[in-house]
Design an enzyme around this catalytic site. Structure first.
Site, short mmCIF file in Angstrom:
data_model
loop_
_atom_site.label_atom_id
_atom_site.label_comp_id
_atom_site.label_asym_id
_atom_site.label_seq_id
_atom_site.Cartn_x
_atom_site.Cartn_y
_atom_site.Cartn_z
N GLU A 28 50.53 -29.18 -6.72
CA GLU A 28 51.76 -28.39 -6.54
C GLU A 28 51.78 -27.56 -5.26
OE1 GLU A 28 51.79 -25.18 -9.32
OE2 GLU A 28 53.96 -24.98 -9.35
N ASP A 67 58.00 -17.42 -7.52
CA ASP A 67 57.31 -16.68 -8.56
C ASP A 67 55.84 -17.09 -8.57
OD1 ASP A 67 59.19 -18.95 -9.61
OD2 ASP A 67 57.45 -19.04 -10.94
O1 LIG Z 1 56.04 -20.97 -15.87
C1 LIG Z 1 56.01 -20.04 -14.86
C2 LIG Z 1 57.12 -20.27 -13.89
O2 LIG Z 1 57.10 -21.60 -13.50
C3 LIG Z 1 58.14 -22.09 -12.71
O3 LIG Z 1 57.92 -21.76 -11.37
C4 LIG Z 1 57.15 -22.59 -10.59
O4 LIG Z 1 57.42 -23.97 -10.82
C5 LIG Z 1 58.75 -24.40 -10.59
C6 LIG Z 1 58.77 -25.88 -10.80
O5 LIG Z 1 58.04 -26.55 -9.84
C7 LIG Z 1 59.21 -24.03 -9.18
O6 LIG Z 1 60.58 -24.28 -9.06
C8 LIG Z 1 58.95 -22.57 -8.90
O7 LIG Z 1 59.25 -22.31 -7.55
C9 LIG Z 1 57.49 -22.28 -9.15
O8 LIG Z 1 57.17 -20.98 -8.83
C10 LIG Z 1 59.52 -21.62 -13.13
O9 LIG Z 1 60.47 -21.95 -12.18
C11 LIG Z 1 59.53 -20.17 -13.39
O10 LIG Z 1 60.79 -19.74 -13.79
C12 LIG Z 1 58.49 -19.89 -14.45
O11 LIG Z 1 58.54 -18.59 -14.85
#
Ligand SMILES: OC[C@H]1O[C@H](O[C@H]2O[C@H](CO)[C@@H](O)[C@H](O)[C@H]2O)[C@H](O)[C@@H](O)[C@@H]1O
Length: 942
Positions: free
Chosen positions: A863, A669
């Site tokens: 990240e 995402d």
């Molecule tokens: O808050 C926005 C989105 O954040 C997350 O996604 C991102 O961070 C996660 C944790 O590191 C990771 O798993 C993911 O791949 C990233 O894109 C979350 O997982 C999303 O659901 C959320 O909407």
């Protein structure tokens, strides 16, 4: 194993072929060339000066103390403006000088504080410190001896230190271009250097040691630095440093725990061959000075005022300060002042001062070795001893009060910490309620979830977000005497346990022998599947409806194999519970409605849920919602509220958010690969991951359960799961492989055709073992280059992303951005198909991005990175920005899967590349200057 004579021949060859000029050796240079402040003043010069200083002019003992200052010459040598001939130098022995100095000082100003120096210490204080060094609580950050002991036998390679490495060494010595990378003495890398981190769970502040007798060592190392061809110093052979391990064990096997290839790393007591001291060590530890900082606050203040010109509490190459600060040495009672010069050293100084201040210290002794530490060692050390610890969470009576808070949501209901408990977990409800009562001023809200958790229910609590309860264990037999398991969070705004992040974190943790949170994360997944029906995106209430990419089987096996190897402990119960949960997840989540496409038999990301995801950054949906704001003449907030409450019906928006949730479930995402379409895509990544589940389940049933595993009243066999895997392999080949383009693509189940977006996730097929060797060869040879950029693999190609504009803002999972999970899976996939060479090249690229940012930007680890940016890859302007960059003074967490990628990537590197990395050598330069034999080790065309 080399025999004696071949060994001595080799070492002779090395010795005679190396020439080190302490002023020119790139080995003494740790600063990146991108740092403008280092261009004319290499660390080499600065650090060499610490070994060979211009002879102080003791004009007259009766004269002003300033006659001891070498400032003019120091500055000269530091600035590199004039080449000082060796004849002008003498070997300087700090101890002699100190004695001398001290007597003069005593006769002059006993007990008085000097004021003509920024950091002169009070001599009396210093004596007191010396006297009471064993009991004082004045911290010494980075006492080099202590540090050495914390690590391993560094100056040694494992005795049968693979011929491979020796050959590489010999080759590189011949190489004109890379010869400079392998100067006088190699940083001998031994497997033991990756021993269990000793500081995990503790601070890195060590007890001060004064007057350490390093005199003879210093002299030896000075000799060997100046006269590299002279007889080897005896004392240097016993020196240690904290340089990371090679990627291979003594037989050249990967050390990544893997059930196919895992072999235990040699025990720390493995006999080793000692090698002569390296320039890296002689300059960074052996001759390291100690500075006394008499007033941490004042020094911090001065440092930030002068150097942090953009005032973000970090010292980076963006700052335009003088890039130099003087510190007085402890041994010389502050008389000898040395320049701390360049972004890297100054930012390390800022970090060390910040840490000491946070420990409540007012004064400190600071070892120079902490300031000019090899950046690879430093980052490795910080990850293993500090970042993991700071990212680790565990529910206890008090920690829950903090953990249950959430910063992502700003509603009134998000003001207080809140925890939601599954309807059937009465004991947990009791436990948390008791805590809430006991600490009533914290207002911890404890609430049961309903038995059936509907989309409407989840939407209804979006304004009252809470942590979701996870697995607990009993501390005693007493009812309600519970505690959680340890788990690791990604970092930044992500302060809960995520699905696929946990897998990569587990690999990183195991690689440095940290087991407990890995087990905890696995236990939590088992709990989530059994109580929430799936492995959650993460354990917050607004994530209840969706999952994330599935890795549970491989994660469990890695942990299981690790325990088996380390302690001979076959935890069959753990394995069984985890695999039963994985089978449940496979059946009920990934191969059931709505995720299963009954026509093709492939799976899609397709979670349930309603409304606009509340956890995203406020601006995320502006471009999507603006036309609706105009249509209904509503503000952005009003429109969101009305839409969420069902007062505005827009089927197109419903469709958009259905796919948006699927994008979030995919973990990618967001990306134009998936936006507005995701739930219709049988993605190559998901189907490879499910293939891996099928293979792993088959393997485990056969290997550990005598080919019979009871699940839900029926018997699961290895053959059944093997067959499922073969079916899926056929489907992937049929629907996703594109012969013409030599690439796997996502398959669109609605339009019944392949998507044309080129995604790096095609290489999951290697990781999962879906490809035949022939197909793997074609995939690698014809398609890897489409994704390989300066700093590693980008998520997708530029062509696939298309042009960006006001109505098409950049998305973080598109070109040019690069993510740790993609790097790690592709490295492992390449190794599976015997392309360790390419894995090494790609690892170097990625680790370079990380190391460069770390050195130039105050120890940052973020990240994701921009793989096309050669100077500031951490600057990513997309969506919620880059997590991991917003620290003050010192980075304390890094970012979970990126931390892991550093540890895992280092294991793919040989000595040559580790050395180059330590000198922050750009991949372009590094690869260009290789000789043909070296190139083959990096999969580079000759
Ligand atoms: O808050 C926005 C989105 O954040 C997350 O996604 C991102 O961070 C996660 C944790 O590191 C990771 O798993 C993911 O791949 C990233 O894109 C979350 O997982 C999303 O659901 C959320 O909407």
């Amino acid at each position: 194993m080399l025999n004696d004579s071949s060994q001595s021949k080799k070492s002779h060859r090395r010795k005679s072929s190396v020439k080190v000029d302490p002023f020119e050796s790139s080995d003494l240079y740790y600063g990146p060339i991108t740092d403008p402040s280092n261009v004319n003043t290499s660390f080499g010069r600065l650090r060499t000066r610490s070994v060979i200083t211009p002879k102080p002019k003791y004009h007259s003992f009766g004269n002003s103390l300033t006659s001891f200052s070498n400032d003019s010459e120091d500055n000269d040598s530091n600035s590199g403006s004039g080449r000082l001939s060796r004849a002008n130098f003498h070997i300087h022995n700090d101890d002699d000088h100190d004695n001398h100095l001290e007597s003069i000082i005593n006769s002059k100003i006993t007990g008085k504080e000097y004021s003509n120096n920024n950091h002169y210490l009070n001599l009396k204080n210093l004596r007191d410190l010396n006297k009471s060094s064993s009991s004082t609580n004045i911290p010494v950050i980075s006492d080099s001896d202590n540090e050495i002991n914390n690590h391993t036998d560094l100056e040694s390679d494992v005795s049968d230190d693979n011929d491979d490495k020796d050959d590489l060494y010999a080759v590189s010595m011949k190489s004109h271009s890379t010869g400079s990378l392998v100067a006088e003495s190699d940083i001998a890398l031994s497997n033991e250097n990756f021993a269990e981190p000793t500081e995990y769970g503790n601070t890195s502040i060590m007890k001060p040691k004064f007057k350490t007798s390093l005199k003879s060592k210093k002299l030896d190392s000075v000799k060997s630095t100046i006269f590299p061809n002279s007889t080897e110093s005896s004392s240097t052979s016993s020196f240690k440093s904290n340089v990371p391990l090679p990627s291979t064990n003594t037989r050249g096997n990967s050390l990544i725990p893997n059930r196919d290839t895992f072999s235990p790393s040699p025990s720390p007591s493995t006999p080793t061959i000692r090698r002569r001291g390296s320039a890296d060590m002689s300059s960074s530890t052996i001759n390291s000075k100690r500075f006394f900082i008499s007033d941490i606050d004042a020094t911090l203040n001065e440092l930030l005022t002068n150097e942090d010109t953009d005032q973000n509490c970090q010292i980076t190459i963006d700052d335009k300060g003088p890039k130099v600060l003087k510190l007085g040495t402890a041994n010389s009672a502050g008389f000898n002042q040395y320049d701390i010069r360049g972004t890297y050293m100054l930012s390390n100084l800022l970090q060390e001062l910040t840490i000491a201040k946070r420990f409540g210290r007012k004064q400190m002794i600071l070892d120079e070795a902490r300031l000019n530490e090899n950046p690879v060692s430093r980052l490795y050390r910080l990850i293993t001893t500090s970042f993991w610890k700071n990212l680790t969470r565990q529910v206890t009576e008090t920690s829950i009060l903090e953990m249950a808070k959430d910063t992502k949501i700003s509603s009134e209901g998000a003001k207080y910490p809140r925890i939601y408990i599954p309807y059937d977990e009465a004991e947990q409800f009791y436990y948390y309620s008791k805590i809430s009562e006991k600490y009533d001023s914290f207002n911890l809200k404890v609430e049961y979830l309903p038995k059936i958790i509907t989309d409407d229910y989840v939407k209804s609590i979006n304004d009252y977000p809470g942590l979701l309860a996870l697995a607990v264990r009993h501390k005693s037999d007493k009812y309600g005497d519970l505690e959680g398991y340890q788990y690791v969070v990604p970092g930044g705004r992500f302060n809960e346990q995520y699905g696929w992040d946990s897998y990569f974190e587990t690999l990183g943790l195991l690689s440095c022998n940290i087991l407990e949170p890995c087990i905890g994360m696995c236990e939590n997944f088992i709990f989530e599947i059994n109580h929430y029906g799936k492995i959650l995106n993460a354990n917050r209430s607004y994530y209840l409806c969706r999952s994330q990419p599935p890795f549970l089987t491989d994660m469990t096996l890695r942990i299981f194999d690790y325990m088996k190897e380390k302690s001979n402990n076959l935890d069959i119960d753990f394995l069984k519970r985890a695999f039963l949960a994985a089978i449940k997840e496979y059946n009920e989540v990934w191969t059931s409605y709505p995720r299963l496409d009954p026509i093709t038999g492939l799976s899609t990301y397709h979670p349930s849920g309603k409304g606009i995801p509340p956890e995203t950054e406020a601006s995320h949906f502006i471009s999507v919602l603006t036309p609706y704001c105009e249509k209904y003449e509503l503000s952005f907030d009003e429109l969101q509220e009305k839409y969420n409450n069902g007062l505005i019906e827009e089927p197109e928006l419903d469709e958009y958010f259905l796919h948006d949730r699927a994008v979030r479930e995919s973990g990618h995402d967001t990306s134009y690969r998936l936006e507005g379409i995701c739930a219709n895509l049988a993605t190559i990544d998901l189907n490879c991951l499910l293939f891996k589940y099928e293979k792993d389940i088959s393997f485990v049933i056969k290997t550990y359960f005598n080919n019979e595993l009871e699940y839900n009243g029926s018997i699961e066999t290895s053959e059944k799961w093997e067959k499922l895997a073969e079916i899926r392999r056929g489907l992937i080949d049929k629907y996703m492989w594109n012969e013409k383009n030599s690439l796997y693509y996502d398959y669109n189940i609605k339009i019944k055709g392949q998507s044309n977006y080129e995604s790096v996730t095609a290489f999951y097929a290697l990781w999962a073992g879906v490809c035949t060797p022939e197909r793997a060869k074609i995939l690698i040879e014809n398609s890897l280059h489409k994704f390989e950029e300066f700093g590693g693999l980008v998520s997708g190609t530029k062509k696939s992303r298309g042009d960006l504009g006001v109505s098409k803002p950049s998305r973080q999972w598109d070109y040019p951005f690069a993510w740790a999970p993609h790097q790690i899976l592709t490295w492992d996939g390449l190794k599976k198909y015997n392309r360790k060479d390419i894995a090494q090249r790609l690892s170097y690229r990625w680790l370079y991005l990380m190391t460069l940012s770390f050195v130039d930007f105050n120890g940052i680890v973020v990240e994701k990175y921009d793989a096309t940016s050669e100077r500031q890859p951490h600057k990513v302007e997309a969506e919620y920005g880059n997590q991991g960059s917003g620290f003050k003074g010192v980075a304390t967490e890094g970012f979970g899967w990126v931390n892991a990628s550093y540890l895992l990537g280092l294991k793919n590197l040989d000595i040559l590349s580790k050395r180059a990395l330590g000198m922050v050598t750009s991949p372009t330069d590094f690869f260009a200057k290789m000789n043909p034999t070296e190139k083959t080790k990096y999969g580079l065309a000759v």
